[in-house]
Design a protein around this motif. Structure first.
Motif, PDB file in Angstrom:
ATOM      1  N   PRO A  73       3.985 -20.753  -2.078  1.00 45.24           N
ATOM      2  CA  PRO A  73       4.577 -19.324  -1.412  1.00 45.24           C
ATOM      3  C   PRO A  73       5.686 -18.735  -2.382  1.00 45.24           C
ATOM      4  CG  PRO A  73       4.641 -21.245  -0.035  1.00 45.24           C
ATOM      5  CD  PRO A  73       4.219 -21.856  -1.266  1.00 45.24           C
ATOM      6  N   ALA A  74       5.659 -17.571  -2.482  1.00 44.74           N
ATOM      7  CA  ALA A  74       6.667 -17.033  -3.628  1.00 44.74           C
ATOM      8  C   ALA A  74       7.926 -16.966  -2.610  1.00 44.74           C
ATOM      9  CB  ALA A  74       6.291 -15.583  -3.708  1.00 44.74           C
ATOM     10  N   GLU A  75       9.135 -16.618  -3.523  1.00 45.72           N
ATOM     11  CA  GLU A  75      10.474 -16.532  -2.820  1.00 45.72           C
ATOM     12  C   GLU A  75      10.424 -15.364  -2.056  1.00 45.72           C
ATOM     13  OE1 GLU A  75      13.824 -17.142  -5.525  1.00 45.72           O
ATOM     14  OE2 GLU A  75      12.750 -18.858  -6.683  1.00 45.72           O
ATOM     15  N   ARG A  76      10.020 -14.223  -2.673  1.00 46.14           N
ATOM     16  CA  ARG A  76       9.962 -13.061  -1.905  1.00 46.14           C
ATOM     17  C   ARG A  76       9.149 -12.816  -0.589  1.00 46.14           C
ATOM     18  NH1 ARG A  76       6.095  -8.856  -4.099  1.00 46.14           N
ATOM     19  NH2 ARG A  76       4.559 -10.190  -4.856  1.00 46.14           N
ATOM     20  N   SER A  77       9.259 -12.101   0.424  1.00 45.24           N
ATOM     21  CA  SER A  77       8.463 -11.844   1.450  1.00 45.24           C
ATOM     22  C   SER A  77       7.525 -10.511   1.044  1.00 45.24           C
ATOM     23  CB  SER A  77       9.004 -11.547   2.601  1.00 45.24           C
ATOM     24  OG  SER A  77      10.005 -10.336   2.525  1.00 45.24           O
ATOM     25  N   LEU A  78       6.461 -10.550   1.301  1.00 41.64           N
ATOM     26  CA  LEU A  78       5.597  -9.412   1.112  1.00 41.64           C
ATOM     27  C   LEU A  78       4.842  -9.008   2.385  1.00 41.64           C
ATOM     28  CD1 LEU A  78       4.217  -7.172  -0.843  1.00 41.64           C
ATOM     29  CD2 LEU A  78       2.712  -9.095  -1.657  1.00 41.64           C
ATOM     30  N   THR A  79       4.486  -8.033   2.764  1.00 41.75           N
ATOM     31  CA  THR A  79       3.753  -7.387   4.026  1.00 41.75           C
ATOM     32  C   THR A  79       2.857  -6.127   3.507  1.00 41.75           C
ATOM     33  OG1 THR A  79       5.354  -7.913   5.445  1.00 41.75           O
ATOM     34  CG2 THR A  79       3.572  -6.397   6.246  1.00 41.75           C
ATOM     35  N   VAL A  80       1.581  -6.357   3.600  1.00 45.11           N
ATOM     36  CA  VAL A  80       0.757  -5.083   3.074  1.00 45.11           C
ATOM     37  C   VAL A  80       0.062  -4.269   4.270  1.00 45.11           C
ATOM     38  CG1 VAL A  80      -1.047  -4.518   1.545  1.00 45.11           C
ATOM     39  CG2 VAL A  80       0.385  -6.563   0.966  1.00 45.11           C
ATOM     40  N   THR A  81      -0.010  -3.170   4.380  1.00 47.63           N
ATOM     41  CA  THR A  81      -0.572  -2.485   5.601  1.00 47.63           C
ATOM     42  C   THR A  81      -1.124  -1.369   5.135  1.00 47.63           C
ATOM     43  OG1 THR A  81       1.628  -3.043   6.808  1.00 47.63           O
ATOM     44  CG2 THR A  81      -0.003  -1.621   7.907  1.00 47.63           C
ATOM     45  N   LEU A  82      -2.372  -1.179   5.777  1.00 45.80           N
ATOM     46  CA  LEU A  82      -3.263  -0.017   5.300  1.00 45.80           C
ATOM     47  C   LEU A  82      -3.431   1.021   6.522  1.00 45.80           C
ATOM     48  CD1 LEU A  82      -6.085  -1.412   3.387  1.00 45.80           C
ATOM     49  CD2 LEU A  82      -4.162  -0.240   2.410  1.00 45.80           C
ATOM     50  N   HIS A  83      -3.166   2.292   6.412  1.00 49.76           N
ATOM     51  CA  HIS A  83      -3.260   3.133   7.578  1.00 49.76           C
ATOM     52  C   HIS A  83      -4.243   4.158   7.441  1.00 49.76           C
ATOM     53  CE1 HIS A  83       0.455   1.362   8.961  1.00 49.76           C
ATOM     54  NE2 HIS A  83       1.083   1.800   7.700  1.00 49.76           N
ATOM     55  N   HIS A  84      -5.046   4.299   8.447  1.00 51.90           N
ATOM     56  CA  HIS A  84      -5.988   5.821   8.436  1.00 51.90           C
ATOM     57  C   HIS A  84      -5.266   6.960   8.947  1.00 51.90           C
ATOM     58  CE1 HIS A  84      -9.469   7.857  10.373  1.00 51.90           C
ATOM     59  NE2 HIS A  84      -9.631   8.179   9.065  1.00 51.90           N
ATOM     60  N   GLY A  85      -5.335   7.895   8.274  1.00 51.94           N
ATOM     61  CA  GLY A  85      -4.471   9.320   8.685  1.00 51.94           C
ATOM     62  C   GLY A  85      -4.462  10.269   7.528  1.00 51.94           C
ATOM     63  N   SER A  86      -3.910  11.272   7.850  1.00 53.29           N
ATOM     64  CA  SER A  86      -3.896  12.402   7.200  1.00 53.29           C
ATOM     65  C   SER A  86      -2.492  12.536   6.313  1.00 53.29           C
ATOM     66  CB  SER A  86      -4.216  13.805   7.711  1.00 53.29           C
ATOM     67  OG  SER A  86      -3.922  14.873   6.816  1.00 53.29           O
ATOM     68  N   VAL A  87      -2.152  12.993   5.340  1.00 51.64           N
ATOM     69  CA  VAL A  87      -0.871  13.277   4.762  1.00 51.64           C
ATOM     70  C   VAL A  87      -0.231  14.594   5.300  1.00 51.64           C
ATOM     71  CG1 VAL A  87      -1.387  11.932   2.547  1.00 51.64           C
ATOM     72  CG2 VAL A  87      -1.799  14.548   2.815  1.00 51.64           C
ATOM     73  N   ALA A  88      -0.972  15.305   6.177  1.00 55.48           N
ATOM     74  CA  ALA A  88      -0.338  16.276   6.675  1.00 55.48           C
ATOM     75  C   ALA A  88       0.050  16.163   7.967  1.00 55.48           C
ATOM     76  CB  ALA A  88      -1.751  17.429   7.108  1.00 55.48           C
ATOM     77  N   HIS A  89       0.077  14.848   8.429  1.00 57.14           N
ATOM     78  CA  HIS A  89       0.669  14.400   9.768  1.00 57.14           C
ATOM     79  C   HIS A  89       2.043  13.574   9.302  1.00 57.14           C
ATOM     80  CE1 HIS A  89      -3.539  15.366  11.322  1.00 57.14           C
ATOM     81  NE2 HIS A  89      -3.029  16.351  11.439  1.00 57.14           N
ATOM     82  N   LYS A  90       2.800  13.540  10.248  1.00 55.34           N
ATOM     83  CA  LYS A  90       4.004  12.641  10.481  1.00 55.34           C
ATOM     84  C   LYS A  90       3.701  11.475  10.973  1.00 55.34           C
ATOM     85  CE  LYS A  90       7.230  16.578   9.757  1.00 55.34           C
ATOM     86  NZ  LYS A  90       8.238  17.430  10.173  1.00 55.34           N
ATOM     87  N   ASP A  91       4.284  10.370  10.810  1.00 53.13           N
ATOM     88  CA  ASP A  91       4.216   8.910  11.453  1.00 53.13           C
ATOM     89  C   ASP A  91       5.300   8.110  11.271  1.00 53.13           C
ATOM     90  OD1 ASP A  91       3.489   6.120  12.291  1.00 53.13           O
ATOM     91  OD2 ASP A  91       1.489   7.327  12.941  1.00 53.13           O
ATOM     92  N   PRO A  92       5.952   7.735  12.170  1.00 54.78           N
ATOM     93  CA  PRO A  92       7.203   6.963  11.758  1.00 54.78           C
ATOM     94  C   PRO A  92       7.120   5.782  10.855  1.00 54.78           C
ATOM     95  CG  PRO A  92       6.598   6.647  14.167  1.00 54.78           C
ATOM     96  CD  PRO A  92       5.817   7.995  13.544  1.00 54.78           C
ATOM     97  N   CYS A  93       5.639   5.215  11.103  1.00 55.66           N
ATOM     98  CA  CYS A  93       5.486   3.670  10.318  1.00 55.66           C
ATOM     99  C   CYS A  93       5.755   4.188   8.936  1.00 55.66           C
ATOM    100  CB  CYS A  93       3.889   3.500  10.584  1.00 55.66           C
ATOM    101  SG  CYS A  93       2.705   4.438   9.826  1.00 55.66           S
ATOM    102  N   MET A  94       5.767   5.364   8.373  1.00 55.34           N
ATOM    103  CA  MET A  94       5.997   5.736   6.851  1.00 55.34           C
ATOM    104  C   MET A  94       7.365   6.099   6.646  1.00 55.34           C
ATOM    105  SD  MET A  94       2.837   5.391   5.762  1.00 55.34           S
ATOM    106  CE  MET A  94       2.757   5.583   4.417  1.00 55.34           C
ATOM    107  N   LEU A  95       8.228   5.669   7.334  1.00 54.42           N
ATOM    108  CA  LEU A  95       9.607   5.795   7.253  1.00 54.42           C
ATOM    109  C   LEU A  95      10.178   4.608   6.372  1.00 54.42           C
ATOM    110  CD1 LEU A  95      10.801   7.556  10.446  1.00 54.42           C
ATOM    111  CD2 LEU A  95      10.428   8.715   8.221  1.00 54.42           C
ATOM    112  N   GLY A  96      11.382   4.979   5.469  1.00 53.94           N
ATOM    113  CA  GLY A  96      12.225   3.728   4.742  1.00 53.94           C
ATOM    114  C   GLY A  96      11.496   3.089   3.693  1.00 53.94           C
TER     115      GLY A  96
END
Length: 361
Positions: A73-96
């Motif tokens: 295991p690496a020292e750093r944590s890593l989370t990878v997520t894929l979303h289906h949607g349009s860049v013309a729409h806002k979603d809080p999962c893309m904040l930060g």
């Protein structure tokens, strides 16, 4: 002339990732960029967004952890997520996110989507850095067979003036600076057409305030999550404990082997010349590995044999760089291996049966 996507994607973004921990790739397509970025140790969160689920699913398995990620295991944590949607729409999962990449994306947007795009990316997501690339239409005549656009799905292709005009206005409106670069140099004598692919690197001028970050944020998501992988990490005590136990046992086995080899050597000397017999066994430095030879310098740290049992002091094991790095403190070492490794009655040493070693030989 064909530009290698992998080469220039990596070249462009490597210098942007020095201090970024969360990266989103909008229009991630077959996830090639995300796959490359998962090997950057400075990144802890990766997210991809695309309007086409089938394209993402073709190669998204490459984003899953491999067996070696669980074994080491690496020292750093890593989370990878894929979303289906349009860049013309806002979603809080893309904040930060610290860095947002839009690789060959905007030319696939229709007019209404392109109008909403700046507000979603620069106004709503508001990352520290945004990297946008798009074809340079001035380069198109150098491509054999290209009469209008490079791809049938492109809604437009801008020349340098058009792209820079749009980028400068977008940067002004959302308080970003922007610099222009590109990849794919033209042939000698055609330098006037510019790069094959033009790139704008946007940097937010001021940190986002907590008030602006919370204003007009939607409470419900519109994207659909199609993939998520959480990589094993030494930040998780379960994986840290497994790594420490494995390293402790490995280190102790190395010391044990060196010690027993020394015992056999002393035994052979005794058989040849009884006057050479030592009153007490003391391991010499040359019977251990280089690391151990440097570390076993105090009598209290010396491994020893008592009957059929080999004792390796935890202080000796803790002195090895890898164990020390994993645990940080001697107290944490003791805590992590408690009940998992056979220790002496006072808990100061790892114990092994010497007879097992003789049976193996």
């Amino acid at each position: 002339m064909k530009v290698s996507e992998i080469t220039w994607k990596y070249a462009v973004f490597t210098h942007c990732l020095i201090s970024n921990l969360q990266v989103a790739d909008l229009g991630c397509a077959d996830c090639t960029l995300l796959w490359m970025l998962k090997f950057c140790s400075c990144i802890e969160v990766l997210a991809g967004l695309d309007i086409c689920t089938s394209v993402m699913k073709e190669k998204m398995h490459r984003l899953s952890p491999l067996p070696v990620d669980y074994l080491q295991p690496a020292e750093r944590s890593l989370t990878v997520t894929l979303h289906h949607g349009s860049v013309a729409h806002k979603d809080p999962c893309m904040l930060g996110f610290d860095l947002v990449t839009c690789i060959e994306l905007i030319e696939h947007l229709d007019e209404s989507e392109l109008k909403k795009f700046p507000e979603v990316v620069f106004g709503f997501m508001a990352p520290s850095i945004v990297v946008i690339s798009t074809p340079n239409s001035e380069f198109n005549p150098l491509f054999p067979g290209v009469t209008l656009f490079r791809h049938p799905d492109h809604k437009f292709e801008w020349n340098r003036v058009q792209f820079q005009s749009w980028a400068l206005e977008t940067a002004r409106r959302y308080d970003y600076s922007v610099e222009f670069t590109g990849v794919g140099h033209p042939p000698t004598g055609m330098e006037n057409v510019g790069f094959c692919t033009q790139i704008g690197v946007f940097v937010r001028k001021h940190p986002q305030t907590s008030e602006s970050a919370q204003s007009e944020k939607p409470t419900e998501g519109v994207y659909k999550t199609v993939f998520k992988a959480v990589y094993p990490s030494l930040k998780d005590e379960k994986y840290l404990q497994n790594a420490v136990i494995s390293e402790v046992i490995f280190t102790a086995q190395v010391i044990k082997r060196s010690l027993l080899d020394r015992v056999m050597s002393e035994h052979e000397e005794y058989n040849h010349d009884p006057t050479e017999r030592k009153s007490k066994f003391q391991p010499s430095m040359n019977c251990f590995s280089d690391d151990l030879g440097k570390l076993v310098v105090e009598k209290s740290m010396e491994p020893f044999v008592n009957g059929n049992v080999v004792y390796i002091p935890l202080t000796t094991i803790f002195s090895f760089p890898k164990v020390n790095q994993l645990c940080g403190t001697f107290e944490k070492l003791c805590k992590l291996i408690a009940g998992k490794v056979t220790l002496s009655s006072d808990g100061s040493a790892v114990m092994f049966n010497a007879e097992h070693e003789n049976e193996e030989n």
